[in-house]
Design a protein around this motif. Sequence first.
Motif, short mmCIF file in Angstrom:
data_model
loop_
_atom_site.label_atom_id
_atom_site.label_comp_id
_atom_site.label_asym_id
_atom_site.label_seq_id
_atom_site.Cartn_x
_atom_site.Cartn_y
_atom_site.Cartn_z
N SER A 33 0.80 -1.22 0.00
CA SER A 33 0.00 0.00 0.00
C SER A 33 0.84 1.28 0.00
CB SER A 33 -0.97 0.03 1.18
OG SER A 33 -0.31 0.34 2.37
N GLY A 112 -2.68 5.57 1.53
CA GLY A 112 -1.51 4.84 1.07
C GLY A 112 -1.02 5.47 -0.24
N HIS A 117 -3.98 -0.44 -4.10
CA HIS A 117 -3.68 -1.52 -3.16
C HIS A 117 -3.63 -1.05 -1.72
CE1 HIS A 117 -2.83 -4.29 -6.43
NE2 HIS A 117 -2.20 -3.28 -7.01
N SER A 118 -4.42 -0.05 -1.38
CA SER A 118 -4.40 0.49 -0.03
C SER A 118 -5.80 0.61 0.52
CB SER A 118 -3.74 1.87 -0.04
OG SER A 118 -3.72 2.40 1.25
N LYS A 160 -3.23 -5.07 0.75
CA LYS A 160 -4.06 -4.77 -0.40
C LYS A 160 -5.50 -4.99 0.05
CE LYS A 160 -0.76 -6.91 -3.52
NZ LYS A 160 -0.56 -8.01 -4.45
#
Length: 177
Positions: A33, A112, A117-118, A160
């Motif tokens: 992230s 992030g 992916h955060s 993620k």
Amino acid sequence: MITIIAVAGFIAISLALWWLHRHFVIVTVRGTSMFPTFSDGDHLLVRRISLGRVRRDHVVVLANDMIDTAQPPWVIKRVLAVPGDPVPKAAIPSLRSSRDVVVPEGRLVLVGDNPAHSHDSRQSGYFAGDGLLGVAVTRLPYAPSAKSAPSNVVLVETPKAGVQPASIVARSPRPRS
């Protein structure tokens, strides 16, 4: 005379180690992230500070206060807004319907660096500032393993969305204000 010097040296070293342990902790980043700023496996030196000293753009480590128990106990994120800052409603979809004009006391808006992916304020809104461990100071050039890591090393998961987190090696006490 030599005994006095040895005892004084031991006391000085002990006090220095106590001070370092009280003010700093080493964390290991897990997840993506914060990529490209930090990669999975990076080791960071984190300075313990109080919420009042956190500023926008700091990278912080804090206890995860989200209800979802599948999330890790610690997260690492970038500060987008601190208490008293205007709520960044345009950047944070979960806060668009909020009645708050400024970020409430004791809360942080965190994101992030890798939005895809955060799991952060964009999905969950505010984070509680009372779980703050500290601010990332620098990436460390070495990589202690989980087995050989000192007792104050914390593994921090930056998951993620939807990925199960890794376990934590040690949970250090929260900083004193």
